[in-house]
Write an enzyme that holds these catalytic residues in place. Structure first.
Site, mmCIF file in Angstrom:
data_model
loop_
_atom_site.group_PDB
_atom_site.id
_atom_site.type_symbol
_atom_site.label_atom_id
_atom_site.label_comp_id
_atom_site.label_asym_id
_atom_site.label_seq_id
_atom_site.Cartn_x
_atom_site.Cartn_y
_atom_site.Cartn_z
ATOM 1 N N SER A 93 -12.248 -5.675 -5.503
ATOM 2 C CA SER A 93 -13.333 -5.252 -6.719
ATOM 3 C C SER A 93 -13.402 -3.363 -7.046
ATOM 4 C CB SER A 93 -14.027 -5.013 -5.614
ATOM 5 O OG SER A 93 -14.239 -4.550 -4.525
ATOM 6 N N LYS A 94 -14.066 -2.973 -7.716
ATOM 7 C CA LYS A 94 -14.743 -1.503 -8.555
ATOM 8 C C LYS A 94 -13.990 -0.480 -7.244
ATOM 9 C CE LYS A 94 -17.163 -3.025 -12.341
ATOM 10 N NZ LYS A 94 -18.440 -2.456 -13.072
ATOM 11 N N ARG A 95 -14.497 -1.248 -5.791
ATOM 12 C CA ARG A 95 -15.024 0.333 -4.955
ATOM 13 C C ARG A 95 -12.856 0.053 -4.262
ATOM 14 N NH1 ARG A 95 -15.501 -5.220 -2.284
ATOM 15 N NH2 ARG A 95 -14.381 -5.545 -1.037
ATOM 16 N N GLY B 53 -11.049 1.662 -6.820
ATOM 17 C CA GLY B 53 -10.302 1.860 -8.125
ATOM 18 C C GLY B 53 -10.107 0.849 -9.522
#
Length: 426
Positions: free
Chosen positions: A215-217, A219
Site C-alpha cells: 500500500s501507499k505506506r 512508498g
C-alpha cells in the site's frame, strides 16, 4: 486481452485516473486486443457507459425471482448484525426483505422508501475449481444474499463484473485472492442469467517488507510513480511477472515475448510475494546496460528537461558511456550530468566541504595546469591531475575530490578526466 474500465463508483473515478490506466499500460507495452481506443465486438468498455445493460440484467433477475428489492436501512442492518454476533451467529444478511408479505411490500412502496436490489444466493454448496488455489468450497448457507444495485440505482462490482464477463465472453478471470469470495457470487449471477461462468484463477497478493498487503505506506506503489523515478518499462514488466511466478529455478531476465511464451498459471506460487525495491533497482540497472547509447540518451532527455536543463543531444550521447554503469534509474541522469548543461552550479553540502578542505592554492594551480594543456584530451587531463595530487602529497582520491566538487558541484559524477574533456577547455 480485454481492457475493461470498472468505473461505476463515480465518487472514486476521475478522467485523470482513467487516462492514467491507459497511459500506464501503454508505457509498460501491454497492449489490449479490445478496449477503450481499440474497437472490438464487446464494447463499450467503460462500465459507466453500460448502465442500460446492467438495468436490463437486473430487471431480468428480479422478474425471474433471483433478485428482490431490499428496504433495510444501514442502521437496521448494523443493529441486526450486532445482535447476530451477540448470539454467536455469523454476520450476514438475514433475508428479511426476501420474505416480506404483500401488505409490507405495499406499505414500503407507498412510503416511497429508497431500496436496494439484492441477489438471492441459492443455499447450496458452491465449488470453484480455481486454477491457482485448487478446489475451493463454501457450505450451504455460508454465502448470504448480497446487494447488486445500490439505493441510488448504481450497480455494484458483483453485478457489473458478472454481467460483463458473460456478455464479453470472458473465458479466464485472473485476479487477486482478496476477491476469492466474489467468485461464487459472480458465478451465481451469471448462472441466473443463463450463462456459463468463466474459469477463475486467484493469485496471491503482493506484500510489503512488513508482510502486509502492499500500500501507499510502503512508498511508491503506482506504475506512474515508478516511471517518474526512472525505472524502465522492460524492468517493471519483468520484475512484476516474477512476483509469485517463475519460468524455472534459474531464469531471471525475460523479454515480454519470452514471458508470453513461458507463462503458465500452473507455475504461480500459492504464497504471497514480497515487493523488493532493491531487486527491482538491480534489474533496472541490468536493463539500462542493455540499451545502446542513442536509446539511453533519448530516455534520459525527459528527466534532464524536467530538471530545468537545456540538453545538447550530441553532448548527452557522448556522456552515456561514462554514466551507464553508474545509473540504476534514469532519474539519476540530472544528478550525474547537470554540470554539462548549465553554468549555474550550486555545490551540494559535501562538495562545499571538499572544496574547503583543499590545500591553499590547490584549485588555482589545477586550473592553471589544465589551462596550459595543448591538447584537451582525457589522457592528458588524467596525467595533469595525477601530477597535481602527487605534488601536493595527496593520493588520487583526495587529490581529485576537490576538483570534481568544484567542476560538478557534487562528489558524484562521471570519471573526472572524461568529464572535463566533455566540458571542453573554454
Amino acid at each position: 486481452f480485454v481492457l475493461r474500465i470498472e468505473d461505476t463508483d463515480a465518487s472514486r473515478v476521475t478522467d485523470e485516473a482513467y487516462r492514467g490506466v491507459l497511459d500506464d499500460l501503454a508505457w509498460l507495452g501491454l497492449h489490449w486486443d479490445e478496449g477503450p481506443d481499440v474497437d472490438g465486438s464487446h464494447g463499450p468498455y467503460r462500465q459507466s457507459e453500460r448502465l442500460d445493460t446492467y438495468r436490463d440484467s437486473t430487471s431480468r433477475l428480479v422478474e425471474s425471482g433471483h433478485a428482490y428489492r431490499c428496504w433495510c436501512t444501514a442502521k437496521e442492518l448494523e443493529e441486526r448484525r450486532t445482535a447476530a454476533l451477540a448470539r454467536g451467529e455469523p454476520p450476514g444478511y438475514d433475508g428479511r426483505c426476501r420474505s416480506l408479505s404483500d401488505e409490507q411490500l405495499a406499505a414500503y412502496e407507498a412510503e416511497g422508501r429508497p431500496f436496494a436490489i439484492r441477489f438471492h444466493m441459492p443455499e447450496r454448496e458452491w465449488v470453484i475449481d480455481d486454477l491457482v488455489k485448487g478446489e475451493v468450497r463454501w457450505a450451504p448457507g455460508e454465502l448470504r444474499d448480497f446487494v447488486i444495485v445500490r439505493s441510488d440505482g448504481s450497480p455494484v462490482f458483483l453485478l457489473a463484473v458478472a454481467v460483463d464477463d458473460m456478455l464479453m465472453e470472458v473465458t479466464h478471470v485472473v485476479r487477486g485472492d482478496d476477491l476469492l469470495a466474489s467468485a461464487p457470487r459472480n458465478a451465481a449471477v451469471i448462472e441466473a442469467l443463463g450463462g456459463t461462468p468463466p474459469t477463475y484463477a486467484h493469485v496471491p497478493q503482493v506484500l510489503g517488507p512488513d508482510a502486509k498487503p502492499l500500500s501507499k505506506r510502503h512508498g511508491a506503489t503506482s506504475v506512474a510513480a515508478f516511471r517518474e523515478q526512472g525505472f524502465l518499462p522492460e524492468a517493471m514488466v519483468n520484475y512484476l511477472a516474477l512476483l509469485g511466478w517463475a519460468k524455472d529455478d534459474h531464469t531471471t531476465f525475460l523479454t515480454r515475448e519470452e514471458l508470453v511464451e513461458a507463462f503458465d498459471l500452473a507455475h504461480v506460487s500459492h504464497n504471497p510475494a514480497v515487493f523488493d525495491t532493491q531487486k527491482l533497482g538491480w534489474m533496472n540497472n541490468h536493463y539500462v546496460q542493455t540499451l545502446d547509447e542513442d536509446e539511453l540518451a533519448a530516455r534520459c532527455v525527459h528527466f534532464l528537461t524536467e530538471a530545468g536543463l537545456s540538453v545538447d543531444p550530441g553532448l548527452l550521447r557522448r556522456a552515456m558511456p561514462l554514466v551507464r554503469e553508474r545509473m540504476k534509474t534514469l532519474a539519476e541522469a540530472p544528478v550525474l550530468l547537470r554540470f554539462l548543461f548549465t553554468d549555474d552550479i550550486a555545490p551540494d553540502e559535501k562538495a562545499v566541504e571538499l572544496i574547503a578542505k583543499a590545500p591553499d592554492g590547490y584549485l588555482k594551480g589545477a586550473a592553471d595546469a589544465l589551462d596550459a594543456l595543448e591538447r584537451w584530451e582525457s589522457e592528458r587531463i588524467h596525467a595533469v591531475l595525477d601530477e597535481l595530487a602527487s605534488a601536493a602529497g595527496l593520493n588520487r582520491t583526495k587529490g581529485w575530490q576537490p576538483i570534481r566538487a568544484a567542476v560538478t558541484g557534487s562528489n558524484v559524477s562521471p570519471p573526472l578526466p572524461e568529464s572535463l574533456e566533455l566540458l571542453g577547455a573554454a
